[in-house]
Design a protein around this motif. Structure first.
Motif, PDB file in Angstrom:
ATOM      1  N   LEU A   2       0.844  -1.201   0.000  1.00  0.00           N
ATOM      2  CA  LEU A   2       0.000   0.000   0.000  1.00  0.00           C
ATOM      3  C   LEU A   2       0.875   1.245   0.000  1.00  0.00           C
ATOM      4  O   LEU A   2       1.773   1.365   0.830  1.00  0.00           O
ATOM      5  CB  LEU A   2      -0.907   0.007   1.239  1.00  0.00           C
ATOM      6  CG  LEU A   2      -1.705   1.297   1.503  1.00  0.00           C
ATOM      7  CD1 LEU A   2      -2.720   1.543   0.389  1.00  0.00           C
ATOM      8  CD2 LEU A   2      -2.407   1.216   2.861  1.00  0.00           C
ATOM      9  N   GLN A   3       0.592   2.152  -0.941  1.00  0.00           N
ATOM     10  CA  GLN A   3       1.270   3.444  -1.006  1.00  0.00           C
ATOM     11  C   GLN A   3       0.216   4.547  -1.127  1.00  0.00           C
ATOM     12  O   GLN A   3      -0.533   4.586  -2.102  1.00  0.00           O
ATOM     13  CB  GLN A   3       2.213   3.513  -2.215  1.00  0.00           C
ATOM     14  CG  GLN A   3       3.458   2.657  -2.094  1.00  0.00           C
ATOM     15  CD  GLN A   3       4.495   3.273  -1.179  1.00  0.00           C
ATOM     16  OE1 GLN A   3       4.424   4.446  -0.833  1.00  0.00           O
ATOM     17  NE2 GLN A   3       5.472   2.482  -0.790  1.00  0.00           N
ATOM     18  N   HIS A  27       2.625   4.298   3.981  1.00  0.00           N
ATOM     19  CA  HIS A  27       3.010   3.089   3.258  1.00  0.00           C
ATOM     20  C   HIS A  27       2.889   1.883   4.177  1.00  0.00           C
ATOM     21  O   HIS A  27       3.037   1.990   5.401  1.00  0.00           O
ATOM     22  CB  HIS A  27       4.439   3.194   2.710  1.00  0.00           C
ATOM     23  CG  HIS A  27       5.498   3.030   3.762  1.00  0.00           C
ATOM     24  ND1 HIS A  27       5.933   4.080   4.555  1.00  0.00           N
ATOM     25  CD2 HIS A  27       6.199   1.934   4.163  1.00  0.00           C
ATOM     26  CE1 HIS A  27       6.859   3.637   5.389  1.00  0.00           C
ATOM     27  NE2 HIS A  27       7.042   2.352   5.183  1.00  0.00           N
ATOM     28  N   VAL A  51      -8.862   4.158   1.048  1.00  0.00           N
ATOM     29  CA  VAL A  51      -8.028   3.000   0.760  1.00  0.00           C
ATOM     30  C   VAL A  51      -8.883   1.813   0.312  1.00  0.00           C
ATOM     31  O   VAL A  51      -8.450   0.993  -0.497  1.00  0.00           O
ATOM     32  CB  VAL A  51      -7.170   2.636   1.989  1.00  0.00           C
ATOM     33  CG1 VAL A  51      -6.433   1.333   1.772  1.00  0.00           C
ATOM     34  CG2 VAL A  51      -6.180   3.754   2.290  1.00  0.00           C
ATOM     35  N   ILE A  62      -3.455   6.657  -4.490  1.00  0.00           N
ATOM     36  CA  ILE A  62      -3.483   5.475  -3.629  1.00  0.00           C
ATOM     37  C   ILE A  62      -3.223   4.273  -4.511  1.00  0.00           C
ATOM     38  O   ILE A  62      -3.951   4.032  -5.473  1.00  0.00           O
ATOM     39  CB  ILE A  62      -4.828   5.312  -2.903  1.00  0.00           C
ATOM     40  CG1 ILE A  62      -5.081   6.496  -1.963  1.00  0.00           C
ATOM     41  CG2 ILE A  62      -4.856   4.000  -2.116  1.00  0.00           C
ATOM     42  CD1 ILE A  62      -6.417   6.448  -1.262  1.00  0.00           C
ATOM     43  N   GLN A  63      -2.182   3.522  -4.164  1.00  0.00           N
ATOM     44  CA  GLN A  63      -1.831   2.331  -4.919  1.00  0.00           C
ATOM     45  C   GLN A  63      -1.813   1.138  -3.987  1.00  0.00           C
ATOM     46  O   GLN A  63      -1.174   1.161  -2.937  1.00  0.00           O
ATOM     47  CB  GLN A  63      -0.461   2.483  -5.592  1.00  0.00           C
ATOM     48  CG  GLN A  63      -0.057   1.288  -6.436  1.00  0.00           C
ATOM     49  CD  GLN A  63       1.118   1.586  -7.348  1.00  0.00           C
ATOM     50  OE1 GLN A  63       1.323   2.731  -7.760  1.00  0.00           O
ATOM     51  NE2 GLN A  63       1.885   0.564  -7.668  1.00  0.00           N
ATOM     52  N   VAL A  64      -2.525   0.096  -4.378  1.00  0.00           N
ATOM     53  CA  VAL A  64      -2.547  -1.159  -3.630  1.00  0.00           C
ATOM     54  C   VAL A  64      -2.013  -2.230  -4.567  1.00  0.00           C
ATOM     55  O   VAL A  64      -2.625  -2.526  -5.593  1.00  0.00           O
ATOM     56  CB  VAL A  64      -3.952  -1.523  -3.141  1.00  0.00           C
ATOM     57  CG1 VAL A  64      -3.916  -2.835  -2.360  1.00  0.00           C
ATOM     58  CG2 VAL A  64      -4.531  -0.413  -2.276  1.00  0.00           C
ATOM     59  N   LEU A 159      -4.859  -7.379   1.130  1.00  0.00           N
ATOM     60  CA  LEU A 159      -4.949  -6.307   2.122  1.00  0.00           C
ATOM     61  C   LEU A 159      -6.199  -6.492   2.966  1.00  0.00           C
ATOM     62  O   LEU A 159      -7.300  -6.668   2.428  1.00  0.00           O
ATOM     63  CB  LEU A 159      -4.994  -4.939   1.423  1.00  0.00           C
ATOM     64  CG  LEU A 159      -5.112  -3.701   2.313  1.00  0.00           C
ATOM     65  CD1 LEU A 159      -3.901  -3.566   3.231  1.00  0.00           C
ATOM     66  CD2 LEU A 159      -5.265  -2.446   1.453  1.00  0.00           C
TER      67      LEU A 159
END
Length: 222
Positions: A2-3, A27, A51, A62-64, A159
């Motif tokens: 996660l970022q 992160h 998220v 938001i990057q997962v 996640l």
């Protein structure tokens, strides 16, 4: 895994725009756990909803894994939520018309990842074997939350998002549910982001941060 980078979020109110998040950076590494703390109204749940793809950022990213949520359509986000993440809430959110065994399997079946052997392991390790034919209203709070944890992990998501998952439980039951969750996470590829108001609960996770005035700080920087 996660970022979160430079995320801003505000809401329209009768008094004008209300800024909730003001450039949040966060992160979370794969196979690790992070506790998100902060005073009431600090935006913890707002960040969790972003998220989870339940709301949109005003700015930032938001990057997962390999997926940029801020670039996905609503249909893509809905499919991603079904297949890639697990959610555990303070209010349990079990389906009242389904028995425990069907509640446990619900998310995995939606994701197309139902695994009878893994479900059997979850049932055994969560101590639910004698409860499978009961309905949620026939369970205690701790039992309901164990079912919710099992449902969220049944599809082995990358996640797991937990919003005050022990908030409605007494201290002893909170510790029991959290320990079960952490034990199960060690056997999966899942990372955990948990919102909690409890320093005692937060200390059990790998890292702790605080949301303060719209930004994320290390837990010891308040």
């Amino acid at each position: 895994m996660l970022q979160v980078q430079g995320v801003f979020k505000s809401y329209t109110t009768p008094q004008g725009p209300l800024a909730v998040l003001a450039g949040v950076d966060l992160h979370l590494a794969a196979r690790s756990s992070l506790a998100l703390m902060g005073e009431s109204g600090s935006g913890k749940s707002t960040l969790m909803h972003l998220v989870a793809g339940l709301d949109r950022v005003d700015d930032g990213s938001i990057q997962v894994g390999e997926r940029r949520l801020d670039r996905m359509s609503e249909a893509q986000l809905a499919h991603w939520r079904r297949t890639e993440i697990g959610l555990v809430f303070q209010q349990f959110n079990l389906i009242g018309s389904l028995r425990v065994d069907d509640n446990l399997a619900f998310q995995a079946r939606l994701a197309g990842r139902f695994d009878a052997r893994w479900q059997a392991q979850l049932v055994e390790r969560l101590g639910l074997g004698d409860l499978l034919k009961r309905y949620p209203e026939q369970l205690s709070g701790g039992q309901q939350q164990r079912v919710a944890v099992g449902r969220a992990l049944a599809s082995r998501p990358g996640l797991l998002l937990a919003d005050e998952p022990t908030g409605n439980l007494d201290e002893a039951t909170s510790d029991e549910v959290l320990q079960l969750m952490l034990d199960l996470l060690r056997d999966t590829p899942t990372s955990l982001l948990m919102v909690t108001h409890s320093p005692r609960i937060a200390a059990r996770l790998d890292r702790q941060v605080v949301l303060h005035r719209g930004r994320v700080l290390p837990a010891d920087a308040r």
